[in-house]
Motif scaffolding. Structure first.
Motif, PDB file in Angstrom:
ATOM      1  N   PRO B 137       0.841  -1.199   0.000  1.00 30.12           N
ATOM      2  CA  PRO B 137       0.000   0.000   0.000  1.00 30.12           C
ATOM      3  C   PRO B 137       0.874   1.247   0.000  1.00 30.12           C
ATOM      4  O   PRO B 137       1.911   1.275   0.651  1.00 30.12           O
ATOM      5  CB  PRO B 137      -0.769  -0.112   1.314  1.00 30.12           C
ATOM      6  N   SER B 138       0.449   2.264  -0.725  1.00 23.14           N
ATOM      7  CA  SER B 138       1.211   3.513  -0.689  1.00 23.14           C
ATOM      8  C   SER B 138       0.235   4.681  -0.748  1.00 23.14           C
ATOM      9  O   SER B 138      -0.956   4.496  -1.023  1.00 23.14           O
ATOM     10  CB  SER B 138       2.201   3.582  -1.848  1.00 23.14           C
ATOM     11  N   GLY B 139       0.766   5.861  -0.500  1.00 20.30           N
ATOM     12  CA  GLY B 139      -0.060   7.054  -0.437  1.00 20.30           C
ATOM     13  C   GLY B 139      -0.911   7.260  -1.683  1.00 20.30           C
ATOM     14  O   GLY B 139      -2.026   7.766  -1.610  1.00 20.30           O
ATOM     15  N   ILE B 223       8.670   4.220  -0.087  1.00 23.66           N
ATOM     16  CA  ILE B 223       7.935   3.052  -0.571  1.00 23.66           C
ATOM     17  C   ILE B 223       6.455   3.243  -0.242  1.00 23.66           C
ATOM     18  O   ILE B 223       5.580   2.989  -1.062  1.00 23.66           O
ATOM     19  CB  ILE B 223       8.436   1.759   0.115  1.00 23.66           C
ATOM     20  N   PHE B 224       6.185   3.752   0.977  1.00 21.15           N
ATOM     21  CA  PHE B 224       4.810   3.842   1.463  1.00 21.15           C
ATOM     22  C   PHE B 224       4.189   5.231   1.260  1.00 21.15           C
ATOM     23  O   PHE B 224       2.986   5.349   1.123  1.00 21.15           O
ATOM     24  CB  PHE B 224       4.760   3.461   2.949  1.00 21.15           C
ATOM     25  N   THR B 225       5.017   6.258   1.257  1.00 20.64           N
ATOM     26  CA  THR B 225       4.435   7.600   1.200  1.00 20.64           C
ATOM     27  C   THR B 225       4.810   8.342  -0.074  1.00 20.64           C
ATOM     28  O   THR B 225       4.349   9.460  -0.294  1.00 20.64           O
ATOM     29  CB  THR B 225       4.887   8.455   2.403  1.00 20.64           C
ATOM     30  N   VAL B 284      -3.224  -0.834   5.579  1.00 19.76           N
ATOM     31  CA  VAL B 284      -1.804  -0.537   5.412  1.00 19.76           C
ATOM     32  C   VAL B 284      -0.882  -1.683   5.782  1.00 19.76           C
ATOM     33  O   VAL B 284       0.242  -1.754   5.302  1.00 19.76           O
ATOM     34  CB  VAL B 284      -1.370   0.722   6.209  1.00 19.76           C
TER      35      VAL B 284
END
Lengths: 348, 348
Positions: B137-139, B223-225, B284
């Motif tokens: 999952p990412s922003g 990676i996530f944001t 997330v």
């Protein structure tokens, strides 16, 4: 010791620069009535920022040292050592080197800080590579993780030394007796055949060291949910571990705030829930556990997160105070000298 | 295609083994009424577990293939290839190799799976190193991260190939046109001088490839944001990134449940907050995004988290279905053949 505590503070690093540093200094002096600060940065700019505070005057126990040269984020380590010797960062380090302050704090360029620290303060005798270490929240309290990115390409001997420095830092931080501090190596699995040759060789060195309570390999999640006290790794791995954890927590906050907007009922309870969520986040968000120590140099050097808010920078200052009060740098030095002497005796 | 979908399922991997696999299979068949399953494991044990389900009979579209040999967590890759050729894991892979199933799912030993996949299915022509990849999952939706631990010590050419495979996987996953898929390299900083020599050399190769929309280095939190679609790295870094993120999210859950117990008012709102927290976590938590694909071998191989619950294993089965429906392995193969031909033309 703590009655004469003085911190050297670099006002010019990080995304917010003095905008986060100045309020953090005001709060720090309020909360620690015996502490003194030496703030390095452009006097006029800093004075203007103090005027914007709720009590618009420069506190008595704070001295501004006028200094114009700034280390930018683009500056590489070599440039820093060659051309930034009069920077706010270098001057703050010099205050520690000269005994005028017991620790320095900056949220500036990490690479430049490491290079300038080695150059201005020098390595502790026998230290191969100073490392960035930090206490992170874990299921059983806290875990000291190092290296967080000071060194790329560490060999087994480097990792052994990180373990010794980490034990000292964690002992200081938690009071746990050194012999009870469980040390692990970060790897991609718990099995003995996993990882690089250097990680496997480091496992042999740690296993053989009678002063290290080595418990084996751990994986990324064990930093936060495991039972170990010190996790040792190459700077590439430590940096990725720390920043990935920060990223996913930040993403979780973003998702939470998105849901909040939908529906009336959900919004009401969402508000309350988010209050609690914020509290939980504060407890686990690694960025809030702000302030990594650069261990292995002759002085206490604390690196705050580059994106640090004034709250986060304040926490890094508290970390710096703790390191100064306990004299972390000197204790790491003494521990390594002892380890060196044991090794010489063992060889002799 | 999807009307004849058949998945090969290894019943014996992971911490829970068939206890998580059997309920996941029941749910999968309920939710996908045209799908078929081939379940590899000890018949008597599996039949007993089906009897414990709410509808205690073996579903029509599920075939149990009796198989006693199991790959344990301690088994190393070499042992797996030599001595576990009749294991549930190997048999499930063979079903894919023989075209009897379009994908296989296991929560077993990763190292053994990779070795057996290469041995039973073989690498796609031109693939240097198959890699474990996963959508996280990412922003801005999702980000495809690879390698997650299949390879330690990747060179620049390996990383370039991971990028090509990652583009194909992310294109399949999100439908984003290949040219719009932004690819980044995981590093310890965004500046060009950061990281290892191989990472810097990989940046040059990616920059030079006209088919890769390379945007530069990113750090763990990106990676996530961040805004990128594919993040490429050595298996050591990818594994640490993924598992650290999982760990900190799990820790946050633990902290929440501790606070919940304190005080009446807090407990009331705590319950509500925890309900929301669970929902956010589901969105997330990387473990919930379960099912990593082993890309680069001739067949769709899905690795579920070893600690997978029945819910998580079910999600890995859904991932396997998606890969099978889109025929990920064949498409990665075709993309790499095309890239190889372009390279030959460029050299010729």
């Amino acid at each position: 010791m703590s009655s004469q505590l003085r911190l050297a503070v670099d006002a010019m690093g990080g995304d917010l620069g003095p905008r986060s540093v100045v309020p953090a200094c005001v709060r720090f002096l309020q909360n620690f009535p015996a502490a003194q600060l030496k703030l390095f940065g452009p006097r006029a700019q800093l004075e203007a920022l103090f005027l914007e505070q709720r009590h618009p005057r420069i506190p008595d126990r704070l001295e501004i040292v006028d200094c114009e040269q700034v280390v930018t984020q683009e500056c590489n380590p070599l440039q820093a050592v060659r051309h930034k010797r009069d920077s706010t960062m270098a001057e703050a380090l010099r205050a520690v080197a000269e005994g005028d302050a017991q620790a320095m704090v900056t949220s500036g360029n990490t690479g430049a800080l490491l290079a300038l620290s080695r150059s201005v303060l020098g390595n502790i005798e026998g230290v191969r590579k100073p490392a960035l270490g930090k206490s992170v929240p874990s299921g059983h309290g806290s875990c000291y993780l190092l290296d967080l990115g000071a060194n790329v390409g560490c060999n087994a001997e480097d990792l052994l030394q990180f373990a010794r420095m980490g034990i000292e830092a964690q002992h200081l931080h938690t009071g746990t007796p050194r012999a009870d501090i469980e040390v692990a190596l970060l790897n991609i699995g718990a099995e003995a055949h996993k990882g690089t040759a250097e990680i496997r060789r480091a496992a042999e060195l740690l296993e053989a060291d009678p002063e290290v309570n080595y418990v084996g390999f751990v994986e990324g999640h064990d930093i936060f949910t495991g039972a170990v006290d010190v996790v040792v790794c190459d700077g590439l791995m430590g940096n990725v571990a720390m920043k990935s954890a920060e990223g996913v927590i930040r993403l979780m906050g973003q998702k939470a705030f998105t849901i909040e907007k939908k529906g009336c009922f959900k919004r009401f309870f969402g508000q309350l829930a988010i209050k609690l969520l914020r509290k939980w986040r504060t407890q686990v968000e690694p960025a809030r556990y702000n302030g990594a120590s650069f261990v292995g140099v002759k002085g206490n050097v604390i690196k705050s997160h580059g994106g640090a808010s004034s709250e986060a920078f304040y926490r890094a200052m508290v970390t710096a105070k703790e390191c100064a009060d306990a004299n972390l740098a000197a204790r790491v030095g003494a521990a390594l000298v002892q380890a060196g002497e044991r090794n010489s005796r063992a060889i002799g």
